[in-house]
Write an enzyme that holds these catalytic residues in place. Sequence first.
Site, short mmCIF file in Angstrom:
data_model
loop_
_atom_site.label_atom_id
_atom_site.label_comp_id
_atom_site.label_asym_id
_atom_site.label_seq_id
_atom_site.Cartn_x
_atom_site.Cartn_y
_atom_site.Cartn_z
CE LYS A 1 -35.69 54.80 -37.04
NZ LYS A 1 -35.56 56.23 -36.86
CE LYS B 1 -27.88 59.65 -38.84
NZ LYS B 1 -28.94 59.35 -37.84
#
Lengths: 291, 291
Positions: free
Chosen positions: A168, A236
């Site tokens: 990811k 983030k």
Amino acid sequence: MDIGFIGLGAMGLPMARNLHKAGLLVGVWNRTRSQAEALAGETGVAVAADPGELARRCDVVFTCVSADEDLAAVIDALLPGLSAGSTVVDTSTVSQAAARDAARRLAGVGADFLDAPMSGGVEGARQGTLAMMVGGDAGVLERVRPALDALSGRIAHMGPVGAGQAAKAVNQVMVAGINQAVSEALAFAEALGLPMDRVIETTSAGAAGNWFLSHRGATMTSGHFEPGFKVALHRKDLTICRDMAQAYGVSLPMVEMTLVHYRRLCDAGYGDEDISALFREKQKLFKTGSK
Amino acid sequence: MDIGFIGLGAMGLPMARNLHKAGLLVGVWNRTRSQAEALAGETGVAVAADPGELARRCDVVFTCVSADEDLAAVIDALLPGLSAGSTVVDTSTVSQAAARDAARRLAGVGADFLDAPMSGGVEGARQGTLAMMVGGDAGVLERVRPALDALSGRIAHMGPVGAGQAAKAVNQVMVAGINQAVSEALAFAEALGLPMDRVIETTSAGAAGNWFLSHRGATMTSGHFEPGFKVALHRKDLTICRDMAQAYGVSLPMVEMTLVHYRRLCDAGYGDEDISALFREKQKLFKTGSK
């Protein structure tokens, strides 16, 4: 297979709906209870009093939260209700360390953990066509595959716990670069006075074609930045990517450049906009140019 | 409509073949004559002695060359054979100034000019699915549309002469950024020890999905950099983009970064490789990292 779902945000809510449509969802829990009650009203599934209660009544609990600390808190709250044979599938994007920590704590009560972050935007979540990157035991993956099939068009086992998050992270680096590519090129097109709809259609059909251009090109160039995928969340994710690269002594140029742009956007109050708001920064180049 | 073709390179050759299949090609010319003779042997079309002869026997001449000075030289050579009603369609990627200059010179003999650069790689050229960005008179475009249809899946009129090249410049900026995105992300994936085939498949299916990843991901990560689209040619295109942006007093970050990388690749002797060779530069980050 009785399934519970925790985290009914922009991605989680449509995912929970798809598990309901597949006849697998029995209960939900959400930090903001009203969201859970809305879904319960719509689907008839139960709203659990707390994550532990949800864990007790389900074989598999899906989680979809924002950050490392959120996952840790949910695991804390789940643990009293988990037992041998329980499985937690975390679809959040968090650090590999957070995934490994969750797996270690679950192993203490004999429960299994998969990190299964996904890509495909809110559209993919709605349509059940998310791409899913799974880390963890292959046998556990096979056991929960019917549930993953309700969410995903493509499920790939990437390796042990943490490997899903690693894949990811790679995906998020690519998304950052593509956002840079599309926003810079379209701001250039705007400055050149080209017909934007035709530029988007034509570039989409050639070697520059990409999902982001097809799904965000028209909205970004007309100044609409509703998420989608919030700048603050991608920021983030990219700090996770930065940390991972730093373990190799490496600074990734595309990641660093995008973090600078996202910081500026957040400082200017655009953190809750879709990441295509990067277009604002690229437009500025031409507005401040000395033509 | 009798069509001639000049410039039988990696893109031009398959385009000429598609015009032949559509029954439109009557003759060809190429700087390296052997290429033209090979195509003549295959298709039965005539090899012209020079561009002027080709222009005399054709209604429309397509050109597909590398740079501004090549286009200017071909226009020089075509002019003696062109007359009122002749059309030249230049599919090269050159500067807007070069396109406007060609149009102006053709107008002097009553001939029409379209700039019609395209995108879609050698695959698109072979399959007749190129995206085509056209600048010039809309009526002239309609007249030659049957020929463009043999080459292209999507034809967009971008504005007056030069607008096709402007749109192509936008496309090339986007391709540069996507190359940065894909090569950086996949070098990161390699360093993380992920299964590359699964990473490529899965990221392709999500929000990071793009043509370049689908068509070049597997080859680049296995160290194959046959063109495709040569580094040296994209570098040339990006210098055009840089000049265009500089007219606005703007420096485009993605373009500047890619020019630095391409210069390094050219200096190292990789200028004739596919642009996915940028992967070499991103791999170096991790090789020289201090893990």
